[in-house]
Motif scaffolding. Structure first.
Motif, short mmCIF file in Angstrom:
data_model
loop_
_atom_site.label_atom_id
_atom_site.label_comp_id
_atom_site.label_asym_id
_atom_site.label_seq_id
_atom_site.Cartn_x
_atom_site.Cartn_y
_atom_site.Cartn_z
N ARG A 209 39.64 -17.58 21.77
CA ARG A 209 39.60 -17.59 20.38
C ARG A 209 38.10 -18.15 19.89
NH1 ARG A 209 44.15 -20.91 21.13
NH2 ARG A 209 43.34 -22.84 20.67
N ASP B 207 41.99 -21.20 24.02
CA ASP B 207 40.92 -21.46 23.03
C ASP B 207 39.65 -20.69 23.49
OD1 ASP B 207 40.24 -23.00 25.56
OD2 ASP B 207 40.24 -25.07 24.52
N THR C 161 35.86 -14.95 20.34
CA THR C 161 36.13 -14.09 19.18
C THR C 161 35.65 -14.32 18.02
OG1 THR C 161 38.29 -13.46 20.35
CG2 THR C 161 38.03 -13.01 18.05
N SER D 1 42.19 -17.58 10.13
CA SER D 1 41.56 -18.01 11.34
C SER D 1 42.31 -16.98 12.39
CB SER D 1 42.25 -19.42 11.78
OG SER D 1 42.03 -19.59 12.90
N VAL D 2 41.54 -16.81 13.35
CA VAL D 2 42.00 -16.03 14.56
C VAL D 2 43.17 -16.85 15.34
CG1 VAL D 2 39.88 -14.88 14.87
CG2 VAL D 2 40.50 -17.07 16.32
N THR D 3 43.41 -17.99 15.09
CA THR D 3 44.33 -18.74 15.52
C THR D 3 45.81 -18.84 15.03
OG1 THR D 3 43.95 -20.73 14.41
CG2 THR D 3 42.70 -20.60 16.48
N ASP E 55 49.53 -23.00 23.81
CA ASP E 55 48.14 -23.40 23.50
C ASP E 55 47.30 -23.92 24.98
OD1 ASP E 55 45.70 -23.70 22.35
OD2 ASP E 55 46.51 -25.18 21.28
N GLU F 76 45.14 -14.71 22.70
CA GLU F 76 44.97 -15.78 21.53
C GLU F 76 45.55 -17.16 21.97
OE1 GLU F 76 48.07 -13.08 20.02
OE2 GLU F 76 46.38 -12.88 21.23
#
Length: 915
Positions: free
Chosen positions: A114, A111, A117, A3-5, A15, A108
């Motif tokens: 993300r 949200d 992306t 995941s990109v997270t 976050d 990143e």
């Protein structure tokens, strides 16, 4: 696919979440952002992606009309507050640069970044499966309406609309990717609600029409097309465009859909399976009439309309249909299932099989699956001499006989998943319905079962149960007593029917008298019993089935001081490790002996709690002492977080250590939320400690309640504090007595009981001297002065406040001196000496520690503003009020900000502030 997270070896980032309510999290802990305008400021900074945002742009986002004259000051106040919230985050910094404000944070951490992306990667041409997976992850980041809770000015609304447009485009792309994988029906869960909110977006409607067609729901697909066609003509005067027309024509030109295979998911299969015509039965030599093994229909079944509808929906959505009705003993699982089976018998022309698996038999000798299979086979027409001796052969014959049939199999009172699996039909046309006190999560994992948790009856339905047994006239004559009876029975149909049976057998017994009897917790369980059943007996059977860890914790719950608890309190009570406690709580929740709430919190309903207390002889009494020490240690941590730098109220008693690590509170908001949640347990803990002979714990737990007492001073704290003072007095401890006299006296003052307040407050300073606690003496003098001021003794009040300020200065403790100066400034203001009030207030602001709470800083600014106003310095006064308003944020649990309290500092009032 990663995941990109997340990235290996990377530290946790701040976050920032804008795809729903605007919020921020630090290591999964929510940051208290404050009022909507502050959230709007943060949203603008995050959306700017590291470029400066001017104060004018922020003001445009905060006000939909002409901004107030002090708009720049308010903007600065919100930026300053956000900067303070981010001060502990090394990866996030709010800087002033380029004529505006810039949020420097890794992209990143947002949200929105993300989401974009993931969508961009899905659009770069990967395989359809990978594209669908990326888009599924991207859409999963959405938690509701974009920029929620950040205001609805034109600028913010436009920003939210742009994000919503991006989501809809991604959703349409997701549906197309799923169709390319042959899984188009899976997009329906997201497409249908989006299509309802955007009925004129043709590309979205077209995607929904195609997904409905992929799910073999052609009638619904055609209906959606025609409704949209009419709406386009009425609203816009146009016909459907190319995308929607092509989706419509694809339905008309398609071949009839094949029947879904048994292994396909519910979203891929036909959800209306029970209404289809059954396939021909196989020819068997011993064919018998369709069996109906149901017990008699439940008499006087009332309510449960929503549960019955949910059960119908659950049954029809499975492929094959398998539903588990779960809930505590006595909640009416069997009644619901049997009532539903009779109501829908026409949908099962090949019969209804029923077996009571007697999971709660105390000796565990309920029917075995092999015996139940033999009963079912005979009901299906197999002669006794032809019954297979081998259990596996019996399963095969059972399922082969059900192939092509439309039958219902109702398995009642199942103990576990293993008991159920051999009895499942496993064929698409048959429906299996299971009831159990346990959640049977194994069936969910291996057989795609759908759980239907059955809640306790609503109060109005509880009263309806009473009506069915004792008649309308008696209930109508005492409606309030009937409602109280329903509440005392915990909404359990079994308990309600037992209470009603007692009333029916005693026609002269008033409902009020019955309710008054049930209020007595010592006899409630005995009253809720009948000739051959009762609530206690039902609960006993559930407890007997518990694994060892759950059984140990349930015994210890007899000692709990309240009806709710979290994992830490459960660990203290039971003496189990944290992992063992989690296992035990899961076992109790699975057996519905506790109800699992959010945030590691569990509720034990009254009747279950009373039954646990009836088993107190088996509990380890040391568990209560561990629980009380846990609450004391947690209270210490909460008080320290509520006002960093304040004087600790009390240490743990000598030789006592916490049973586990106390909770960690990262800010004031977290600690205050904990106080609100735990208030009932903490006040009950004071009484329990006093009753159990632990006065050293009773008074300590009570004084650590001060942050919540300050916010909710009118909420009836006197009995708890009086009990704690009695405990302190019994110890002959001047420090304990001083703190309780000061705190109780202040509460009495704030509630208008001045004579009683002065009796306690006049003793507190001398007790503090005897305890060699000069800071406690300062607090006692401040509170005594407040009471004197309320009875009109301004001179005496002024003398004591001046003495408190001198003593606080000599102590060299900025926190205490700030508090004393605030109260002296407030006194000077009410005495008509605004110049002195201003000097004391400015001095307090100057020496205030960095960690001083916003509430106290607001009070000092408010006092300085009032003094400046009386001195005719209006411009400076407005600046003070504006700064206070920007810091104040939303009101607290007590209705508004209050002065902080170290064992009893007087509360304050914040004037209404413009802007």
């Amino acid at each position: 696919m990663p995941s990109v997270t997340t990235r290996p070896g990377e530290t946790t980032l701040m976050d920032f979440r804008l795809l729903g309510p605007v919020s921020a999290f630090s290591e999964d802990i929510q940051v208290p952002l404050g009022p909507p305008k502050r959230r709007a400021v943060l949203a603008l900074l995050v959306l700017a992606e590291g470029t400066p945002v001017s104060a004018e742009r922020i003001a445009e986002a905060l006000w939909d009309t002409e901004p107030p004259t002090h708009a720049r000051t308010i903007v600065y106040g919100h930026v300053s507050a956000l900067r303070g919230l981010l001060s502990t985050e090394p990866a996030a910094k709010l800087a002033t640069e380029g004529g505006g404000y810039t949020l420097h944070a890794p992209p990143e951490s947002a949200d929105v970044w993300r989401f974009r992306t993931l969508v961009r990667r899905a659009s770069d041409g990967p395989a359809a499966e990978e594209s669908a997976a990326l888009l599924r992850e991207a859409l999963g980041l959405w938690r509701g309406q974009a920029l929620g809770g950040a205001g609805d000015t034109p600028l913010m609304a436009a920003a939210a609309d742009r994000l919503t447009e991006e989501r809809l485009a991604a959703l349409e792309q997701f549906a197309a990717a799923l169709r390319a994988c042959g899984q188009g029906a899976q997009a329906l869960a997201l497409l249908r609600p989006a299509a309802e909110r955007h009925p004129l977006r043709e590309s979205l409607i077209a995607a929904a029409v195609r997904s409905l067609h992929d799910a073999d729901r052609q009638a619904e697909a055609l209906d959606l097309y025609h409704r949209t066609q009419r709406l386009l003509a009425q609203e816009l005067g146009v016909d459907p465009g190319a995308a929607l027309s092509e989706a419509y024509l694809a339905i008309l030109h398609a071949r009839p859909a094949e029947r879904p295979a048994a292994g396909r998911s519910a979203s891929e299969g036909n959800t209306a399976a029970p209404s289809e015509a059954p396939a021909p039965r196989p020819n068997t030599p011993d064919a018998a009439p369709p069996p109906c093994l149901l017990p008699r229909a439940p008499a006087g079944f009332v309510g449960r309309t929503e549960d019955l509808d949910r059960l119908t929906e659950t049954v029809r959505s499975g492929s094959p249909p398998l539903s588990v009705v779960t809930g505590p003993g006595g909640v009416g699982k069997t009644s619901l299932a049997v009532h539903w089976a009779y109501a829908h018998a026409g949908e099962f022309p090949d019969g209804i099989l029923y077996a009571d698996l007697h999971a709660m038999d105390p000796d565990g000798t309920g029917p075995q699956p092999a015996g139940v299979l033999h009963d079912f086979l005979q009901a299906l027409g197999v002669a006794e001499e032809r019954l297979p001796a081998d259990a596996r052969a019996a399963e095969h014959l059972y399922r082969s006989l059900l192939t092509g049939r439309r039958a219902l199999i109702l398995l009642d009172n199942a103990r576990d998943s293993a008991q159920v699996r051999p009895l499942l039909p496993g064929t698409p046309g048959c429906t299996a319905l299971v009831t159990s006190r346990n959640r049977l999560e194994g069936l969910v994992a291996t057989d795609c079962a759908r759980l239907l948790p059955l809640e306790r009856l609503a109060p109005k339905d509880g009263v309806r149960v009473l009506r069915t047994v004792i008649g309308d006239l008696r209930v109508a004559a005492e409606p309030a007593a009937a409602e109280e009876l329903a509440a005392l029975c915990d909404g359990l149909p079994l308990a309600l029917r037992l209470a009603a049976a007692r009333l029916a057998a005693r026609p002269r017994l008033a409902l009020r008298a019955m309710a008054d009897d049930l209020v007595d917790e010592h006899q409630r369980l005995s009253l809720l019993s009948g000739e051959d059943l009762g609530v206690a007996a039902t609960l006993r059977l559930s407890v007997q089935q518990l694994p060892p860890a759950g059984a140990q914790l349930f015994r210890q719950l007899a000692l709990h001081v309240g009806s709710e608890l979290d994992g830490a309190a459960a660990a203290a009570l039971s003496g189990l490790s944290p992992a063992g406690t989690r296992t035990a709580l899961d076992e109790l929740a699975a057996a519905h002996l506790v109800e699992e709430w959010t945030g590691d919190r569990y509720l034990m309903h009254d009747l279950t709690r009373l039954y646990a207390r009836s088993c107190a002889d088996g509990a380890d009494p040391a568990g209560l002492h561990r629980l009380l020490v846990h609450y004391l240690a947690a209270g210490q941590a909460a008080a320290a977080a509520a006002e960093p730098g304040s004087q600790p109220c009390a240490a743990l008693p000598p030789g006592v250590s916490p049973p586990g690590a106390p909770p960690v509170f990262t800010n004031r908001a977290e600690s205050m939320a904990w106080y609100v949640t735990e208030r009932a347990n903490l006040t009950a803990a004071v009484a329990a400690a006093a009753d159990a002979g632990h006065p050293d714990l009773a008074w300590r737990i009570a004084v650590h309640l001060w942050p919540l007492i300050v916010r909710q001073v009118h909420d009836g704290w006197e009995p708890t504090l009086e009990r704690a003072l009695a405990a302190a007095t019994s110890l002959g401890d001047p420090d304990a007595e001083s703190r309780l006299c000061s705190l109780l006296g202040w509460v009495l003052t704030e509630n208008g009981q001045h004579t009683a307040a002065l009796e306690h407050l006049s003793r507190a300073p001398d007790l503090a001297v005897r305890a060699k606690d000069p800071r406690g003496q300062v607090i006692a003098l401040i509170n005594w002065a407040a009471a004197l001021e309320r009875v009109g003794d301004l001179s005496g009040a002024g003398t004591r406040r001046e003495q408190a300020a001198r003593m606080a200065h000599a102590l060299g403790h900025p926190h205490t001196e700030t508090l004393a100066l605030y109260h002296l400034a407030a006194h000077c203001l009410s005495a008509g000496r605004p110049d002195e009030a201003l000097a004391h207030g400015l001095r307090a602001l100057d020496i205030a520690p960095d960690q001083m709470s916003d509430e106290r800083r607001v009070l000092l600014l408010d006092t300085c503003g009032a003094a400046l106003q009386r001195l005719g310095r209006e411009g400076e006064a407005r600046r003070c009020f504006a700064e206070a308003a920007a810091l104040a944020g939303p009101v607290g649990p007590g209705g508004g900000p209050a002065a902080e309290h170290e064992g009893g500092a007087a509360g304050g009032h914040v004037r209404a502030l413009a802007g």
